[in-house]
Design a protein around this motif. Structure first.
Motif, PDB file in Angstrom:
ATOM      1  N   CYS A   1     -33.274  33.738  30.950  1.00 17.72           N
ATOM      2  CA  CYS A   1     -32.094  33.308  30.193  1.00 17.72           C
ATOM      3  C   CYS A   1     -31.144  34.482  29.972  1.00 17.72           C
ATOM      4  O   CYS A   1     -29.918  34.333  30.058  1.00 17.72           O
ATOM      5  CB  CYS A   1     -32.495  32.676  28.874  1.00 17.72           C
TER       6      CYS A   1
ATOM      7  N   CYS B   1     -27.243  34.939  31.211  1.00 16.03           N
ATOM      8  CA  CYS B   1     -26.120  35.356  30.353  1.00 16.03           C
ATOM      9  C   CYS B   1     -25.371  36.518  30.989  1.00 16.03           C
ATOM     10  O   CYS B   1     -24.128  36.531  31.004  1.00 16.03           O
ATOM     11  CB  CYS B   1     -26.638  35.749  28.976  1.00 16.03           C
TER      12      CYS B   1
ATOM     13  N   ARG C   1     -31.124  23.270  22.157  1.00 10.81           N
ATOM     14  CA  ARG C   1     -30.632  22.202  23.041  1.00 10.81           C
ATOM     15  C   ARG C   1     -30.738  20.833  22.374  1.00 10.81           C
ATOM     16  O   ARG C   1     -30.140  19.864  22.826  1.00 10.81           O
ATOM     17  CB  ARG C   1     -31.405  22.224  24.362  1.00 10.81           C
TER      18      ARG C   1
ATOM     19  N   HIS D   1     -35.181  32.725  22.873  1.00  8.52           N
ATOM     20  CA  HIS D   1     -34.299  32.296  23.960  1.00  8.52           C
ATOM     21  C   HIS D   1     -32.940  32.942  23.710  1.00  8.52           C
ATOM     22  O   HIS D   1     -32.580  33.229  22.573  1.00  8.52           O
ATOM     23  CB  HIS D   1     -34.191  30.771  23.954  1.00  8.52           C
TER      24      HIS D   1
ATOM     25  N   VAL E   1     -28.724  32.744  24.300  1.00 15.16           N
ATOM     26  CA  VAL E   1     -27.514  32.013  24.684  1.00 15.16           C
ATOM     27  C   VAL E   1     -26.346  32.989  24.628  1.00 15.16           C
ATOM     28  O   VAL E   1     -26.406  34.008  23.932  1.00 15.16           O
ATOM     29  CB  VAL E   1     -27.249  30.798  23.769  1.00 15.16           C
TER      30      VAL E   1
ATOM     31  N   ASN F   1     -25.397  27.723  27.048  1.00 12.55           N
ATOM     32  CA  ASN F   1     -26.859  27.719  26.937  1.00 12.55           C
ATOM     33  C   ASN F   1     -27.477  27.675  28.331  1.00 12.55           C
ATOM     34  O   ASN F   1     -27.390  26.657  29.020  1.00 12.55           O
ATOM     35  CB  ASN F   1     -27.321  26.506  26.128  1.00 12.55           C
TER      36      ASN F   1
ATOM     37  N   GLY G   1     -29.711  24.612  28.679  1.00 12.53           N
ATOM     38  CA  GLY G   1     -29.269  23.389  28.018  1.00 12.53           C
ATOM     39  C   GLY G   1     -29.507  22.158  28.876  1.00 12.53           C
ATOM     40  O   GLY G   1     -29.600  22.229  30.099  1.00 12.53           O
TER      41      GLY G   1
ATOM     42  N   GLN H   1     -24.428  22.083  28.209  1.00 11.10           N
ATOM     43  CA  GLN H   1     -24.791  23.390  28.740  1.00 11.10           C
ATOM     44  C   GLN H   1     -23.681  24.404  28.497  1.00 11.10           C
ATOM     45  O   GLN H   1     -23.927  25.476  27.967  1.00 11.10           O
ATOM     46  CB  GLN H   1     -25.092  23.272  30.241  1.00 11.10           C
TER      47      GLN H   1
END
Length: 206
Positions: free
Chosen positions: A57, A61, A147, A159, A161, A175, A178, A183
């Motif tokens: 994740c 990003c 989510r 997690h 984001v 996300n 997501g 998302q």
């Protein structure tokens, strides 16, 4: 929860290559080895993809930030492999993967991409608007159940984001894991976001 009706200014990338299949992956209706787009991740083989894809994740990003800054789209697993010498992830003897580890990640993005980034801890949700006036983006640690914002998470964090905007009323973010339809440019009331937010993350400075 709502999404903005206009295209995202920051490109969105899912941590799984088939973003439209994220719901099936989340619900365990599809094995990661069955992702038809796995090769786009930069994985050497499907086994590497299946092992890593649920741990990246943070790299998703980073991929979004780099695409917004330069227009270049880096394969997610190539970004992850590049971070390994810095210690941003630790591959455990039993096959587990520990990370993203923030301080080594900050060194990695500075050395390789020239990004100015800072680890932030003890961040109160109400200070996010001020943080986003100083930083261009904030990789925020939240529980993955963000989510499903109507659910109360069992804990906070775990997690990442990419927060792109924050006001005293709401937080907007991409996300990487997501569900389809929520998302990119997800917007939650600040108090709801806070119920998932662990108060830490990485600020990406201009």
């Amino acid at each position: 929860m709502k999404t903005t009706p206009v295209p995202a200014a920051v490109p969105y990338f899912c941590q799984w290559e088939s973003a439209h299949l994220a719901g099936a992956i989340i619900r365990k209706e599809m094995d990661l080895a069955g992702d038809p787009a796995w090769q786009a991740s930069g994985a050497r083989d499907v086994d590497e993809y299946a092992r890593w894809a649920s741990h990246v994740c943070g790299m998703a990003c980073l991929k979004m930030v780099l695409a917004a800054r330069s227009g270049r789209v880096y394969p997610t697993l190539e970004l992850a492999r590049g971070s390994l010498p810095y210690g941003a992830y630790v591959e455990e003897p039993g096959g587990g993967i520990k990370g993203l580890i923030y301080a080594p990640f900050v060194r990695y993005v500075a050395d390789v991409f020239g990004l100015r980034a800072q680890v932030r801890v003890d961040v109160e949700a109400e200070t996010l608007p001020a943080l986003l006036e100083e930083a261009e983006y904030f990789m925020a640690s939240v529980h993955p159940w963000i989510r499903w914002p109507a659910r109360q998470p069992p804990k906070k964090g775990g997690h990442l984001v990419l927060v792109t905007r924050a006001t005293p009323e709401a937080v907007r973010f991409h996300n990487p894991s997501g569900e389809p339809g929520v998302q990119a440019d997800v917007e939650l009331p600040l108090a709801v976001f806070d119920s998932f937010f662990a108060g830490r993350g990485v600020a990406i400075l201009p």
